[in-house]
Design an enzyme around this catalytic site. Structure first.
Site, short mmCIF file in Angstrom:
data_model
loop_
_atom_site.label_atom_id
_atom_site.label_comp_id
_atom_site.label_asym_id
_atom_site.label_seq_id
_atom_site.Cartn_x
_atom_site.Cartn_y
_atom_site.Cartn_z
N ASP A 188 0.86 -1.18 0.00
CA ASP A 188 0.00 0.00 0.00
C ASP A 188 0.91 1.24 0.00
OD1 ASP A 188 -1.64 2.11 0.49
OD2 ASP A 188 -2.50 1.33 2.35
N GLN A 191 0.99 6.46 0.99
CA GLN A 191 1.73 7.58 1.59
C GLN A 191 3.16 7.67 1.06
OE1 GLN A 191 0.29 9.87 3.21
NE2 GLN A 191 -1.62 8.89 3.79
N LYS A 214 -3.11 11.85 -3.52
CA LYS A 214 -2.20 12.21 -2.41
C LYS A 214 -0.88 12.69 -3.03
CE LYS A 214 -4.41 8.92 0.75
NZ LYS A 214 -5.19 9.58 1.79
N CYS A 351 -8.37 6.86 10.27
CA CYS A 351 -8.81 5.59 9.64
C CYS A 351 -7.83 4.46 9.93
CB CYS A 351 -8.97 5.74 8.13
SG CYS A 351 -10.27 6.86 7.66
C1 LIG Z 1 -1.87 4.23 4.07
C2 LIG Z 1 -3.20 4.47 3.42
N1 LIG Z 1 -3.81 3.47 2.78
C3 LIG Z 1 -4.99 3.65 2.16
C4 LIG Z 1 -5.62 4.86 2.17
C5 LIG Z 1 -6.94 5.01 1.49
O1 LIG Z 1 -6.86 5.88 0.40
P1 LIG Z 1 -8.17 6.23 -0.43
O2 LIG Z 1 -9.03 7.03 0.50
O3 LIG Z 1 -7.70 6.99 -1.60
O4 LIG Z 1 -8.81 4.97 -0.80
C6 LIG Z 1 -5.04 5.94 2.84
C7 LIG Z 1 -5.72 7.24 2.93
O5 LIG Z 1 -5.47 8.05 3.78
C8 LIG Z 1 -3.79 5.74 3.48
O6 LIG Z 1 -3.18 6.73 4.12
#
Ligand SMILES: Cc1ncc(COP(=O)(O)O)c(C=O)c1O
Length: 393
Positions: A188, A191, A214, A351
């Protein structure tokens, strides 16, 4: 040379606000907004479905964006799929793999809910999920992944950079460990993409996901899923644009990336994202990383000097700084920062409830940096937090 004043001119909102909520979403540069405007006013049509010139132009621009992004991340164009966001990209993998009872998945405790819940839900199908711990700075030791591996481990899914602590995972090592046992590896990069160099072919992960909105500076409603082997998952959505022939008895699915892009995609968003990635590329990803790291380290060290402030995360961090003012609710700190100096930060669980709870907290204030932030903005943040801290001293 890193021309910060010139960069800032491309983000007009920064004239009024100190925007430090970049881990949630970044601002989009003027050239990317203009590219979207051009789409709407000069050639708007649907992608891939028409012989007329507007449809062809739309398709060309959309596919140019795919090439830009694939080349920026050093991956194959055919395995570069546009999605709505990172969450959708991860769910497409979770749904797209064929699971059997007894399969095993490894994730870490410091994941965003997007990279946790799709895997936890697999338990309903008899899949075993191991959640490995991180240290109190949010770093996952690759050895922990190694220890958790089993013969039936199908997938290792971890973040590259945590959105809570700014800690950077050793994804090269984690990928190597996962592959050693024949498991696939999902990283993932929400960031890290656009914040630091990322070379998919070199790192070798099977799936890399990132939002477009982002570090890549694109608009909301865009995301990317990069697949090493596009045939390793089934498409989650079926419909128009992803089939070559259809009868009532059978249908033939197209090759990737069309295979994964059923329905009309976010055409203006993807075109804007493509232009935004060119902007990141032309600014220079190494310089961006250096700039953001300097700001984040300075912010972390100055905030830590305030007696009532506790800063979380490692010394060696990406551009994310989480902290608390002792005795104050993080939301109150965020509201005061906004109301007194128009400083925009995030507060709460980000989150990532299990991640925050794993270090015994109920939330943090989070300042996160992008290529356009300045040392003066760091100083404004620190000064204002220092003033806020006197309220509870
Ligand atoms: C580490 C990480 N993974 C996944 C996501 C989810 O991203 P999205 O809202 O674009 O699906 C975020 C969003 O803040 C995140 O920081």
């Amino acid at each position: 040379m890193y021309d910060l004043p010139a960069i800032r001119k491309d983000f007009p909102l920064l004239e009024e606000f100190i925007y430090l909520d970049n881990a949630a979403t970044t601002q989009t540069p003027v050239p990317a907004v203009k590219a979207m405007e051009e789409y709407f006013y000069k050639y708007a049509a649907n992608h891939g479905r028409g012989a007329h010139r507007l449809a062809r132009m739309t398709t060309d621009k959309y596919e140019d964006a795919r090439e830009t992004i694939a080349s920026f991340l050093n991956t194959d164009v055919t395995g570069t799929v546009f999605t709505r966001n990172a969450t959708e990209s991860i769910n497409m993998v979770a749904y797209g793999l064929q699971w059997h009872p007894g399969d095993h998945v490894i994730v870490s405790i410091v994941e965003h809910h997007s990279n946790l819940l799709p895997w936890l839900r697999l338990r309903d199908h008899g899949v075993e999920v191991t959640v490995v711990q991180a240290n109190e700075e949010g770093v996952v030791a690759p050895e922990q992944i190694d220890l958790a591996l089993k013969d039936n481990t199908r997938l290792v899914a971890v973040n590259h950079v945590t959105n809570v602590f700014g800690s950077i995972q050793d994804v090269r090592k984690i990928t190597r460990i996962g592959h050693k046992n024949g498991a696939q590896v999902l990283i993932d990069a929400s960031q890290s993409a656009g914040h630091m160099p990322l070379n998919i072919k070199e790192l070798g992960m099977d799936f890399l996901v990132t939002p477009g909105h982002k570090g890549l500076l694109g608009p909301q409603g865009t995301g990317v899923l990069c697949l090493r082997d596009p045939d390793s998952i089934e498409p989650m959505y079926l419909g128009g644009g992803m089939v070559s022939s259809v009868s009532i008895d059978s249908y033939q699915i197209e090759a990737s990336p069309a295979r994964f892009e059923a329905g009309t995609p976010n055409i203006p968003g993807v075109i804007g994202l493509g232009r935004a990635v060119e902007y990141v590329r032309d600014t220079g990803i190494e310089d961006i990383e250096k700039h953001e790291t300097i700001l984040a380290k300075k912010a972390a060290s100055l905030l830590a000097e305030i007696p009532q402030v506790q800063v979380y995360g490692p010394q060696n961090r990406a551009g994310v700084v989480s902290f608390n003012v002792r005795g104050m609710n993080p939301h109150d700190v965020a509201i005061i920062l906004d109301q007194t100096r128009k400083i925009c930060v995030r507060s709460g669980y980000h989150c990532a409830m299990p991640a925050i709870q794993s270090v015994g907290l109920k939330g943090t204030v989070r300042a996160s940096f992008a290529l356009y932030n300045t040392m003066e903005e760091v100083e404004a943040l620190v000064e204002t937090v220092s003033d806020i801290a006197t309220l509870v001293a």
